[in-house]
Design a protein around this motif. Structure first.
Motif, PDB file in Angstrom:
ATOM      1  N   ALA A  89       0.824  -1.218   0.000  1.00 14.75           N
ATOM      2  CA  ALA A  89       0.000   0.000   0.000  1.00 14.75           C
ATOM      3  C   ALA A  89       0.856   1.264   0.000  1.00 14.75           C
ATOM      4  O   ALA A  89       0.421   2.314  -0.466  1.00 14.75           O
ATOM      5  CB  ALA A  89      -0.925  -0.008   1.222  1.00 14.75           C
ATOM      6  N   ARG A  90       2.097   1.169   0.502  1.00 14.07           N
ATOM      7  CA  ARG A  90       2.920   2.371   0.655  1.00 14.07           C
ATOM      8  C   ARG A  90       4.096   2.457  -0.315  1.00 14.07           C
ATOM      9  O   ARG A  90       4.630   3.539  -0.544  1.00 14.07           O
ATOM     10  CB  ARG A  90       3.448   2.467   2.083  1.00 14.07           C
ATOM     11  CG  ARG A  90       2.328   2.572   3.115  1.00 14.07           C
ATOM     12  CD  ARG A  90       2.874   2.782   4.502  1.00 14.07           C
ATOM     13  NE  ARG A  90       3.559   4.062   4.628  1.00 14.07           N
ATOM     14  CZ  ARG A  90       2.927   5.201   4.858  1.00 14.07           C
ATOM     15  NH1 ARG A  90       1.620   5.229   4.973  1.00 14.07           N
ATOM     16  NH2 ARG A  90       3.604   6.324   4.977  1.00 14.07           N
ATOM     17  N   MET A  91       4.523   1.329  -0.852  1.00 12.65           N
ATOM     18  CA  MET A  91       5.665   1.391  -1.772  1.00 12.65           C
ATOM     19  C   MET A  91       5.714   0.179  -2.703  1.00 12.65           C
ATOM     20  O   MET A  91       5.043  -0.822  -2.463  1.00 12.65           O
ATOM     21  CB  MET A  91       6.991   1.534  -1.012  1.00 12.65           C
ATOM     22  CG  MET A  91       7.388   0.372  -0.168  1.00 12.65           C
ATOM     23  SD  MET A  91       9.143   0.459   0.340  1.00 12.65           S
ATOM     24  CE  MET A  91       9.384   2.171   0.751  1.00 12.65           C
ATOM     25  N   ALA A  92       6.500   0.334  -3.757  1.00 11.85           N
ATOM     26  CA  ALA A  92       6.739  -0.778  -4.683  1.00 11.85           C
ATOM     27  C   ALA A  92       8.234  -1.068  -4.660  1.00 11.85           C
ATOM     28  O   ALA A  92       9.051  -0.145  -4.576  1.00 11.85           O
ATOM     29  CB  ALA A  92       6.297  -0.405  -6.091  1.00 11.85           C
ATOM     30  N   SER A  93       8.588  -2.352  -4.725  1.00  9.39           N
ATOM     31  CA  SER A  93       9.995  -2.749  -4.803  1.00  9.39           C
ATOM     32  C   SER A  93      10.284  -3.230  -6.218  1.00  9.39           C
ATOM     33  O   SER A  93       9.415  -3.790  -6.879  1.00  9.39           O
ATOM     34  CB  SER A  93      10.284  -3.874  -3.817  1.00  9.39           C
ATOM     35  OG  SER A  93       9.993  -3.461  -2.510  1.00  9.39           O
ATOM     36  N   ALA A  94      11.527  -3.001  -6.667  1.00  9.86           N
ATOM     37  CA  ALA A  94      11.885  -3.399  -8.027  1.00  9.86           C
ATOM     38  C   ALA A  94      13.357  -3.779  -8.079  1.00  9.86           C
ATOM     39  O   ALA A  94      14.170  -3.254  -7.315  1.00  9.86           O
ATOM     40  CB  ALA A  94      11.617  -2.249  -8.993  1.00  9.86           C
ATOM     41  N   ILE A 112      10.044   2.468  -4.721  1.00  6.39           N
ATOM     42  CA  ILE A 112       9.296   3.668  -5.103  1.00  6.39           C
ATOM     43  C   ILE A 112       8.271   3.921  -4.002  1.00  6.39           C
ATOM     44  O   ILE A 112       7.380   3.109  -3.782  1.00  6.39           O
ATOM     45  CB  ILE A 112       8.567   3.480  -6.446  1.00  6.39           C
ATOM     46  CG1 ILE A 112       9.557   3.069  -7.523  1.00  6.39           C
ATOM     47  CG2 ILE A 112       7.846   4.770  -6.857  1.00  6.39           C
ATOM     48  CD1 ILE A 112       8.908   2.425  -8.711  1.00  6.39           C
ATOM     49  N   ARG A 113       8.449   5.025  -3.290  1.00  5.94           N
ATOM     50  CA  ARG A 113       7.515   5.357  -2.218  1.00  5.94           C
ATOM     51  C   ARG A 113       6.274   6.021  -2.807  1.00  5.94           C
ATOM     52  O   ARG A 113       6.319   6.581  -3.903  1.00  5.94           O
ATOM     53  CB  ARG A 113       8.191   6.280  -1.197  1.00  5.94           C
ATOM     54  CG  ARG A 113       9.363   5.628  -0.480  1.00  5.94           C
ATOM     55  CD  ARG A 113      10.206   6.628   0.268  1.00  5.94           C
ATOM     56  NE  ARG A 113      10.828   7.593  -0.641  1.00  5.94           N
ATOM     57  CZ  ARG A 113      11.715   8.502  -0.258  1.00  5.94           C
ATOM     58  NH1 ARG A 113      12.094   8.564   0.998  1.00  5.94           N
ATOM     59  NH2 ARG A 113      12.241   9.346  -1.128  1.00  5.94           N
ATOM     60  N   ALA A 147      19.013  -0.122   3.751  1.00  3.48           N
ATOM     61  CA  ALA A 147      19.183  -1.548   3.441  1.00  3.48           C
ATOM     62  C   ALA A 147      19.625  -1.772   1.993  1.00  3.48           C
ATOM     63  O   ALA A 147      19.167  -2.674   1.315  1.00  3.48           O
ATOM     64  CB  ALA A 147      17.896  -2.317   3.727  1.00  3.48           C
ATOM     65  N   ARG A 148      20.507  -0.910   1.518  1.00  8.67           N
ATOM     66  CA  ARG A 148      21.095  -1.023   0.177  1.00  8.67           C
ATOM     67  C   ARG A 148      20.053  -0.982  -0.941  1.00  8.67           C
ATOM     68  O   ARG A 148      20.270  -1.533  -2.019  1.00  8.67           O
ATOM     69  CB  ARG A 148      21.934  -2.291   0.081  1.00  8.67           C
ATOM     70  CG  ARG A 148      23.131  -2.261   1.002  1.00  8.67           C
ATOM     71  CD  ARG A 148      24.055  -3.417   0.773  1.00  8.67           C
ATOM     72  NE  ARG A 148      24.623  -3.386  -0.574  1.00  8.67           N
ATOM     73  CZ  ARG A 148      25.482  -4.287  -1.018  1.00  8.67           C
ATOM     74  NH1 ARG A 148      25.861  -5.269  -0.255  1.00  8.67           N
ATOM     75  NH2 ARG A 148      25.953  -4.223  -2.241  1.00  8.67           N
ATOM     76  N   ALA A 149      18.931  -0.361  -0.675  1.00  7.16           N
ATOM     77  CA  ALA A 149      17.924  -0.162  -1.730  1.00  7.16           C
ATOM     78  C   ALA A 149      17.961   1.299  -2.148  1.00  7.16           C
ATOM     79  O   ALA A 149      18.088   2.189  -1.306  1.00  7.16           O
ATOM     80  CB  ALA A 149      16.540  -0.530  -1.218  1.00  7.16           C
ATOM     81  N   TYR A 150      17.849   1.528  -3.442  1.00  2.08           N
ATOM     82  CA  TYR A 150      17.830   2.897  -3.953  1.00  2.08           C
ATOM     83  C   TYR A 150      16.399   3.414  -3.949  1.00  2.08           C
ATOM     84  O   TYR A 150      15.473   2.672  -4.275  1.00  2.08           O
ATOM     85  CB  TYR A 150      18.378   2.936  -5.384  1.00  2.08           C
ATOM     86  CG  TYR A 150      19.854   2.660  -5.476  1.00  2.08           C
ATOM     87  CD1 TYR A 150      20.765   3.695  -5.562  1.00  2.08           C
ATOM     88  CD2 TYR A 150      20.334   1.360  -5.470  1.00  2.08           C
ATOM     89  CE1 TYR A 150      22.136   3.449  -5.644  1.00  2.08           C
ATOM     90  CE2 TYR A 150      21.701   1.094  -5.545  1.00  2.08           C
ATOM     91  CZ  TYR A 150      22.593   2.143  -5.632  1.00  2.08           C
ATOM     92  OH  TYR A 150      23.939   1.899  -5.704  1.00  2.08           O
ATOM     93  N   PHE A 151      16.213   4.686  -3.581  1.00  2.00           N
ATOM     94  CA  PHE A 151      14.894   5.293  -3.710  1.00  2.00           C
ATOM     95  C   PHE A 151      14.743   5.771  -5.154  1.00  2.00           C
ATOM     96  O   PHE A 151      15.589   6.486  -5.678  1.00  2.00           O
ATOM     97  CB  PHE A 151      14.720   6.469  -2.746  1.00  2.00           C
ATOM     98  CG  PHE A 151      14.495   6.045  -1.322  1.00  2.00           C
ATOM     99  CD1 PHE A 151      13.589   5.033  -1.010  1.00  2.00           C
ATOM    100  CD2 PHE A 151      15.176   6.652  -0.284  1.00  2.00           C
ATOM    101  CE1 PHE A 151      13.381   4.632   0.299  1.00  2.00           C
ATOM    102  CE2 PHE A 151      14.975   6.256   1.033  1.00  2.00           C
ATOM    103  CZ  PHE A 151      14.073   5.244   1.328  1.00  2.00           C
ATOM    104  N   LEU A 152      13.649   5.343  -5.786  1.00  2.00           N
ATOM    105  CA  LEU A 152      13.382   5.689  -7.181  1.00  2.00           C
ATOM    106  C   LEU A 152      12.158   6.582  -7.273  1.00  2.00           C
ATOM    107  O   LEU A 152      11.294   6.547  -6.399  1.00  2.00           O
ATOM    108  CB  LEU A 152      13.131   4.410  -8.004  1.00  2.00           C
ATOM    109  CG  LEU A 152      14.184   3.305  -7.936  1.00  2.00           C
ATOM    110  CD1 LEU A 152      13.729   2.104  -8.756  1.00  2.00           C
ATOM    111  CD2 LEU A 152      15.527   3.804  -8.428  1.00  2.00           C
ATOM    112  N   SER A 153      12.084   7.359  -8.342  1.00  2.00           N
ATOM    113  CA  SER A 153      10.915   8.206  -8.576  1.00  2.00           C
ATOM    114  C   SER A 153      10.407   8.006 -10.001  1.00  2.00           C
ATOM    115  O   SER A 153      11.193   7.854 -10.932  1.00  2.00           O
ATOM    116  CB  SER A 153      11.279   9.683  -8.385  1.00  2.00           C
ATOM    117  OG  SER A 153      10.242  10.515  -8.881  1.00  2.00           O
ATOM    118  N   THR A 154       9.071   8.009 -10.153  1.00  2.68           N
ATOM    119  CA  THR A 154       8.464   7.990 -11.493  1.00  2.68           C
ATOM    120  C   THR A 154       7.627   9.250 -11.694  1.00  2.68           C
ATOM    121  O   THR A 154       6.704   9.272 -12.491  1.00  2.68           O
ATOM    122  CB  THR A 154       7.589   6.731 -11.684  1.00  2.68           C
ATOM    123  OG1 THR A 154       6.610   6.680 -10.625  1.00  2.68           O
ATOM    124  CG2 THR A 154       8.413   5.456 -11.654  1.00  2.68           C
TER     125      THR A 154
END
Length: 198
Positions: A89-94, A112-113, A147-154
């Motif tokens: 509901a709050r983010m997608a992981s890719a 992606i938040r 946690a070594r995840a990049y924040f992405l934006s669309t």
């Protein structure tokens, strides 16, 4: 053992290398604007280089050199292609597959938040109507998150879902900014669609 480690310190993405007031970020490093710290953007050996003698900026340059043959590495501002693996509901992981035109050799994860999906009506974003697992998306790297995840934006017109399969297994065709249609069944599914070309 300790002596060898001191001679060639291994760092990982997101590790703090120092303050931007004292160091310049070279290859494999970047400065985070919110706290002016220099971070590593890849796994490798940390090296500090002397600045060129004629340089007006006399801060030493810190860089991280890959401990193995590195493919492309995501950095803030990079445009990436990623495959969505999980949607909540709050983010997608890719999983990030390409940085620009180059494929990656290591596994990089992106998140992606909700507030980074689109530029308008941020509070009304429904993650499940924006992305589904298996979607191929184009996104821009905002920063190295936790946690070594990049924040992405669309949150641009040209960013978002570029390819998606319908429930019937067909590659869907975009018909608007928010909808894609299955050519086989005519079923319409909601997505945050990327504007391709034009």
């Amino acid at each position: 053992m300790e002596e060898a480690a001191a001679a060639a310190e291994v760092v990982t993405p997101g590790e703090v290398l120092g303050k931007a007031s004292q160091l310049r970020a070279g290859r494999g490093a970047y400065v985070a604007p919110h706290n002016n710290l220099v971070y590593a953007s890849l796994t490798g050996f940390r090296r500090t280089l002397s600045p060129p003698p004629n340089s007006p900026d006399q801060r030493p340059i810190v860089e991280v050199t890959g401990h193995k043959a590195h493919g492309a590495v995501p950095e803030p501002g990079s445009v990436v292609i990623a495959r969505v693996t999980r949607v909540t509901a709050r983010m997608a992981s890719a999983d990030i597959m390409c940085v620009g035109p180059k494929s990656v050799r290591e596994k990089f994860t992106g998140s992606i938040r909700q507030q980074d999906v689109r530029a308008t009506e941020i509070d009304k974003v429904d993650m499940h109507l924006s992305f589904r697992p298996g979607d191929i998306i184009r996104a821009v790297v905002l920063s190295l998150g936790d946690a070594r995840a990049y924040f992405l934006s669309t949150a641009k017109n040209e960013l978002g879902v570029v390819s998606a399969e319908s429930t019937a297994g067909e590659t869907m065709v975009p018909i608007s900014w928010t909808e894609m249609q299955c050519p086989l069944t005519g079923q319409i599914e909601q997505r945050k669609v990327a504007k391709v070309g034009g």
